[in-house]
Structures are given as C-alpha cells and as structure tokens.
Design a protein around this motif. Structure first.
Motif, PDB file in Angstrom:
ATOM      1  N   ALA A   8       0.839  -1.206   0.000  1.00 19.77           N
ATOM      2  CA  ALA A   8       0.000   0.000   0.000  1.00 19.77           C
ATOM      3  C   ALA A   8       0.872   1.253   0.000  1.00 19.77           C
ATOM      4  CB  ALA A   8      -0.918  -0.011   1.219  1.00 19.77           C
ATOM      5  N   SER A   9       1.964   1.233   0.782  1.00 14.97           N
ATOM      6  CA  SER A   9       2.807   2.430   0.830  1.00 14.97           C
ATOM      7  C   SER A   9       3.521   2.624  -0.506  1.00 14.97           C
ATOM      8  CB  SER A   9       3.789   2.378   2.009  1.00 14.97           C
ATOM      9  OG  SER A   9       4.647   1.282   1.867  1.00 14.97           O
ATOM     10  N   VAL A  10       3.962   1.537  -1.126  1.00 15.20           N
ATOM     11  CA  VAL A  10       4.620   1.637  -2.442  1.00 15.20           C
ATOM     12  C   VAL A  10       3.633   2.203  -3.462  1.00 15.20           C
ATOM     13  CG1 VAL A  10       5.550   0.266  -4.365  1.00 15.20           C
ATOM     14  CG2 VAL A  10       6.295  -0.205  -2.013  1.00 15.20           C
ATOM     15  N   ALA A  11       2.427   1.638  -3.480  1.00 16.54           N
ATOM     16  CA  ALA A  11       1.423   2.067  -4.466  1.00 16.54           C
ATOM     17  C   ALA A  11       1.098   3.547  -4.301  1.00 16.54           C
ATOM     18  CB  ALA A  11       0.159   1.222  -4.299  1.00 16.54           C
ATOM     19  N   ASN A  12       0.852   3.981  -3.084  1.00 20.21           N
ATOM     20  CA  ASN A  12       0.468   5.385  -2.868  1.00 20.21           C
ATOM     21  C   ASN A  12       1.610   6.334  -3.213  1.00 20.21           C
ATOM     22  OD1 ASN A  12      -2.123   4.726  -2.071  1.00 20.21           O
ATOM     23  ND2 ASN A  12      -1.518   4.414   0.056  1.00 20.21           N
ATOM     24  N   HIS A  13       2.816   5.982  -2.803  1.00 19.76           N
ATOM     25  CA  HIS A  13       3.978   6.848  -3.048  1.00 19.76           C
ATOM     26  C   HIS A  13       4.226   7.024  -4.555  1.00 19.76           C
ATOM     27  CE1 HIS A  13       7.907   8.620  -2.298  1.00 19.76           C
ATOM     28  NE2 HIS A  13       8.474   7.727  -3.111  1.00 19.76           N
ATOM     29  N   TYR A  14       4.272   5.911  -5.276  1.00 20.95           N
ATOM     30  CA  TYR A  14       4.636   6.022  -6.706  1.00 20.95           C
ATOM     31  C   TYR A  14       3.451   6.474  -7.568  1.00 20.95           C
ATOM     32  CZ  TYR A  14       9.210   4.268  -5.551  1.00 20.95           C
ATOM     33  OH  TYR A  14      10.477   4.152  -5.018  1.00 20.95           O
ATOM     34  N   THR A  15       2.219   6.266  -7.112  1.00 23.98           N
ATOM     35  CA  THR A  15       1.082   6.817  -7.871  1.00 23.98           C
ATOM     36  C   THR A  15       1.164   8.340  -7.798  1.00 23.98           C
ATOM     37  OG1 THR A  15      -0.309   4.898  -7.450  1.00 23.98           O
ATOM     38  CG2 THR A  15      -1.461   6.932  -7.975  1.00 23.98           C
ATOM     39  N   LYS A  16       1.479   8.860  -6.620  1.00 25.27           N
ATOM     40  CA  LYS A  16       1.586  10.315  -6.442  1.00 25.27           C
ATOM     41  C   LYS A  16       2.735  10.858  -7.314  1.00 25.27           C
ATOM     42  CE  LYS A  16       1.992  13.590  -2.580  1.00 25.27           C
ATOM     43  NZ  LYS A  16       3.401  13.958  -2.488  1.00 25.27           N
ATOM     44  N   LEU A  17       3.875  10.170  -7.277  1.00 28.71           N
ATOM     45  CA  LEU A  17       5.015  10.633  -8.084  1.00 28.71           C
ATOM     46  C   LEU A  17       4.698  10.563  -9.578  1.00 28.71           C
ATOM     47  CD1 LEU A  17       8.104   9.132  -6.212  1.00 28.71           C
ATOM     48  CD2 LEU A  17       7.338  11.496  -6.275  1.00 28.71           C
ATOM     49  N   ALA A  18       4.004   9.497  -9.984  1.00 27.70           N
ATOM     50  CA  ALA A  18       3.655   9.371 -11.410  1.00 27.70           C
ATOM     51  C   ALA A  18       2.755  10.541 -11.811  1.00 27.70           C
ATOM     52  CB  ALA A  18       2.953   8.045 -11.668  1.00 27.70           C
ATOM     53  N   MET A  19       1.796  10.886 -10.946  1.00 26.02           N
ATOM     54  CA  MET A  19       0.875  11.996 -11.272  1.00 26.02           C
ATOM     55  C   MET A  19       1.612  13.334 -11.325  1.00 26.02           C
ATOM     56  SD  MET A  19      -2.558  11.085  -9.223  1.00 26.02           S
ATOM     57  CE  MET A  19      -3.523   9.651  -9.580  1.00 26.02           C
ATOM     58  N   GLU A  20       2.625  13.488 -10.492  1.00 27.97           N
ATOM     59  CA  GLU A  20       3.399  14.744 -10.529  1.00 27.97           C
ATOM     60  C   GLU A  20       4.268  14.825 -11.778  1.00 27.97           C
ATOM     61  OE1 GLU A  20       3.700  14.978  -5.684  1.00 27.97           O
ATOM     62  OE2 GLU A  20       5.560  14.726  -6.816  1.00 27.97           O
ATOM     63  N   ASN A  21       4.797  13.664 -12.173  1.00 29.65           N
ATOM     64  CA  ASN A  21       5.746  13.641 -13.295  1.00 29.65           C
ATOM     65  C   ASN A  21       5.083  13.518 -14.652  1.00 29.65           C
ATOM     66  OD1 ASN A  21       8.875  13.249 -12.571  1.00 29.65           O
ATOM     67  ND2 ASN A  21       7.534  12.684 -10.875  1.00 29.65           N
ATOM     68  N   CYS A  22       3.858  13.056 -14.680  1.00 34.72           N
ATOM     69  CA  CYS A  22       3.175  12.808 -15.952  1.00 34.72           C
ATOM     70  C   CYS A  22       1.798  13.439 -15.809  1.00 34.72           C
ATOM     71  CB  CYS A  22       3.092  11.295 -16.158  1.00 34.72           C
ATOM     72  SG  CYS A  22       2.044  10.745 -17.483  1.00 34.72           S
ATOM     73  N   GLN A  23       1.716  14.715 -16.145  1.00 31.88           N
ATOM     74  CA  GLN A  23       0.465  15.429 -15.869  1.00 31.88           C
ATOM     75  C   GLN A  23      -0.533  15.223 -16.996  1.00 31.88           C
ATOM     76  OE1 GLN A  23       1.060  19.302 -14.278  1.00 31.88           O
ATOM     77  NE2 GLN A  23       2.174  18.447 -12.553  1.00 31.88           N
ATOM     78  N   LEU A  24      -1.655  14.633 -16.629  1.00 32.08           N
ATOM     79  CA  LEU A  24      -2.697  14.302 -17.614  1.00 32.08           C
ATOM     80  C   LEU A  24      -3.957  15.064 -17.255  1.00 32.08           C
ATOM     81  CD1 LEU A  24      -2.202  10.411 -17.660  1.00 32.08           C
ATOM     82  CD2 LEU A  24      -1.433  12.048 -19.377  1.00 32.08           C
ATOM     83  N   PRO A  25      -4.905  15.211 -18.195  1.00 32.00           N
ATOM     84  CA  PRO A  25      -6.181  15.838 -17.856  1.00 32.00           C
ATOM     85  C   PRO A  25      -6.806  15.116 -16.659  1.00 32.00           C
ATOM     86  CG  PRO A  25      -6.096  15.259 -20.179  1.00 32.00           C
ATOM     87  CD  PRO A  25      -4.847  14.732 -19.562  1.00 32.00           C
ATOM     88  N   ASN A  26      -7.562  15.857 -15.855  1.00 33.56           N
ATOM     89  CA  ASN A  26      -8.090  15.300 -14.601  1.00 33.56           C
ATOM     90  C   ASN A  26      -8.759  13.943 -14.787  1.00 33.56           C
ATOM     91  OD1 ASN A  26      -8.330  15.612 -11.833  1.00 33.56           O
ATOM     92  ND2 ASN A  26     -10.515  16.092 -12.063  1.00 33.56           N
TER      93      ASN A  26
END
Ligand SMILES: Nc1nc2c(ncn2[C@@H]2O[C@H](COP(=O)(O)O)[C@@H](O)[C@H]2O)c(=O)[nH]1
Ligand SMILES: [Mn+2]
Length: 338
Positions: free
Chosen positions: A134-152
């Motif tokens: 769970a901690s891995v998933a939450n951490h890297y999902t957040k980083l992916a969203m910061e690094n790869c900005q897509l429409p909402n």
C-alpha cells in the motif's frame, strides 16, 4: 487489464500490489471437514492473523528470505519499511481477505497438478502485500501523477517510463511487494499444513493485482497490467474464487490475445459495501451460511456471499479464456474480525 510500451502505471497495478489467491490441495477426504469443524476453526484462529491487529508473537514468527532482499536498501523509499514487513509477514488483510478450508473437486484428468479425478480437502487464501504494498502504491502513484500530468479525467493513467530512475524504482518495489505477498501466503499455508500434519499434494497460486513483462503475438514486449484479473496465458494455471457459499474454479489459461491472456479474478461484486450493509441483515446472512453448510469466523455483512455475482454466469461468459480443471467449495472460513 491494459498493456503499455516500456512504461508502468502504478494505479493500474492497484493499491494492494500482489493481491492474490493461493490454494493447497491435501490428500484428505471431504468428510474430514464435516467431522472436525471445531478443530479446524481453532487451527484457523491459531495460525492466521488478520487486519491491523499485531502479527504473530515473537516466538511464533517465521523468517523468510524476502525480508533480506537487497531491494529494501537499493530503493530509498523502502529503507524504513523492513521492520513493518517483518512484523506483518504471514498475516492477512481485512475486508474480503480470507483463509478457508473447503472441498476441492478435480474434474479434468489431464490437469497439470498430477491429481487424480476426485475430491480432496483444500486450503484457499486471499490477501495481498499488506502495508508494504500500500505504501509503495500510494507513493509512486503520487510521483507518477506529478511527473506525468494528464487531464483530470485521465490522471490515474499517469505512468513512469521504465527507462527512468523512478520507473525502475517502482518496478523493483512492486516486484518486492509481490514477493512479500506471496511469502505471506506461503507462511499461512506452511503453518496450517504443519498443524494438519499434512504435506500438500499440489498448489495453485496467482497474483491478480500486478504488472508483468509479456510478449504479444506479434513478438512485441509489453507491460501487461492486471488489476483484478487472473493471468490466463496458454497453459498458465490460476484460481478464480466465487464467494463464501459458491465454488471457485481451478483454471488453465487459453492464452487469448484479445483479453491480453487474462480472465476474471472472481465473481465480482453485485452490491457495493454500502448497499450490502443497508440491505442485508446479520441474521439473514447467518441463515444463508447455514443453508449452504458454511461456518464463518469474523467477516461482516458487507462481505456476505449475497453481495457477489453468480460465479457460474461469470465462468459461462469466459469459457473461451480458460479451461476448468476443477473447483473449490468453501466450508470453514476465517476473515478479519474473529
Ligand atoms: N472463496 C471465497 N471467495 C470470495 C469470498 N469473498 C469474496 N470472494 C471472491 O473473491 C473475489 C476477490 O475479489 P477482490 O477484488 O477483493 O480481489 C471476489 O470477486 C469474489 O468472487 C470468500 O469469502 N470466499
Ligand atoms: Mn484481491
């Protein structure tokens, strides 16, 4: 499921990385279950731990090589995660995670498990990678969203390139979480097999929340994400559960390209947890379990068997994806809350 080219989407793997099923088959007749219900309930209580309660007492913990993995040091985010992993190893989650005894019925004599057609006692577990995943998933999902900005509306598809440092880190951390989930199941099965004084004749297990590097029919390597899907490549064995009162199926994948070599990972919910709590009563669920000759320790009405779809209809609609080798029908179930 979805497939990508040299990129991984943390959200498409899921929060519970490595959530999986594991089945052990024992050379015991089904009447063993009906004759020893209380003894087997106690074995489940003594040898499993669920939810956020503490794990096994110090003297009862089992070691595992996954806890010594270099990945805990190689990935900076994981450096302080080893202690919690050591605390939680061998435990199960909450919600619909379960450990249960039931009847295995092998119907296909050509099964790869080498089992004769007939009935056996089975042990089925469902859980994932606990706090680590769970901690891995939450951490890297957040980083992916910061690094790869897509429409909402598409933000959950944010990806990490596998050539990037972050992508490599996530892949290593996801792999570790998957191995950890697998180790948890192996410890559960090891403890219970030992308590039964039995060695399993066969085992079938599969992740249903994970990403794999696989080859398409045209030879391209892709990253296949399965979040709530059973791997069903040609000849790949898996287990698709039904519910507490309905059979699950031991299957062999047929490798259908259109489904990315995948099948359903269960019956799926008919009612949301909220609706099940509103519409189902405890007494009604208890009666339903009695009618189906199932004993349950723990669990809540939101996980009642009536909250799930008809597994037979689900299997009917995926006949082209998997061959059925046998079934598993739960009889003595433990979930969180017991
Ligand atoms: N054998 C059992 N199967 C069950 C039980 N409760 C649910 N289920 C099935 O498992 C899948 C798991 O779904 P997931 O999305 O949470 O991974 C679910 O779809 C049902 O088919 C149970 O108590 N025993
Ligand atoms: Mn699951």
């Amino acid at each position: 499921m979805l497939a990508t080219d040299n990129a991984v989407i943390p959200y498409a793997v899921g929060v519970d990385i490595g959530c999986r099923m594991a089945l052990s088959v024992f050379a015991l007749p089904p009447k063993f279950l009906s004759q020893r219900v209380q003894e087997l309930q106690k074995l489940l209580l003594d040898n499993t731990r669920f939810g956020n309660r503490t794990g096994f007492d110090r003297g009862k913990k089992l070691g595992h090589e996954v806890l010594e993995s270099d990945t805990f040091q190689a990935v900076p985010f994981l450096r302080n995660k080893q202690a919690t992993a050591a605390e939680q190893i061998g435990t199960s989650g909450s919600g619909n995670h379960f450990v249960e005894f039931g009847v295995v019925d092998i119907t296909d004599p050509t099964n790869e498990m080498g089992l004769a057609v007939g009935q056996y006692v089975g042990l089925l577990s469902h859980s994932g990678s606990r706090g680590l995943g769970a901690s891995v998933a939450n951490h890297y999902t957040k980083l992916a969203m910061e690094n790869c900005q897509l429409p909402n509306e598409a933000k959950h598809l944010a990806w990490l390139g596998l050539d990037s440092e972050l992508g490599q880190e996530y892949w290593a951390a996801m792999t570790l979480a998957g191995d950890f989930a697998s180790a948890c199941h192996h410890q559960i099965h090891h403890r219970l097999a030992k308590a039964l004084g039995e060695r399993p004749l066969a085992k079938v297990e599969n992740h249903h929340n994970f990403a794999w590097k696989e080859r398409m029919a045209d030879g391209r390597e892709v990253i296949v994400h399965r979040k709530g899907a059973t791997p069903a490549g040609r000849g790949v064995l898996g287990i698709i559960p039904g519910s507490m009162t309905a059979p699950g199926f031991i299957v062999r994948g047929r490798g259908v390209a259109e489904s990315l070599g995948s099948a359903s990972h269960g019956a799926g919910r008919l009612m949301s947890r909220t609706r099940a709590k509103q519409e189902l009563g405890e007494a009604q669920v208890r009666q339903y379990l009695r009618d189906h000759d199932v004993v349950l320790q723990g669990g809540g009405v939101d996980e009642a068997p009536m909250a799930y779809k008809d597994i037979h209809a689900v299997m009917q609609s995926q006949q082209e994806l998997v061959d059925v080798l046998g079934s598993f029908t739960p009889k003595i179930v433990r979930m969180d809350g017991a």
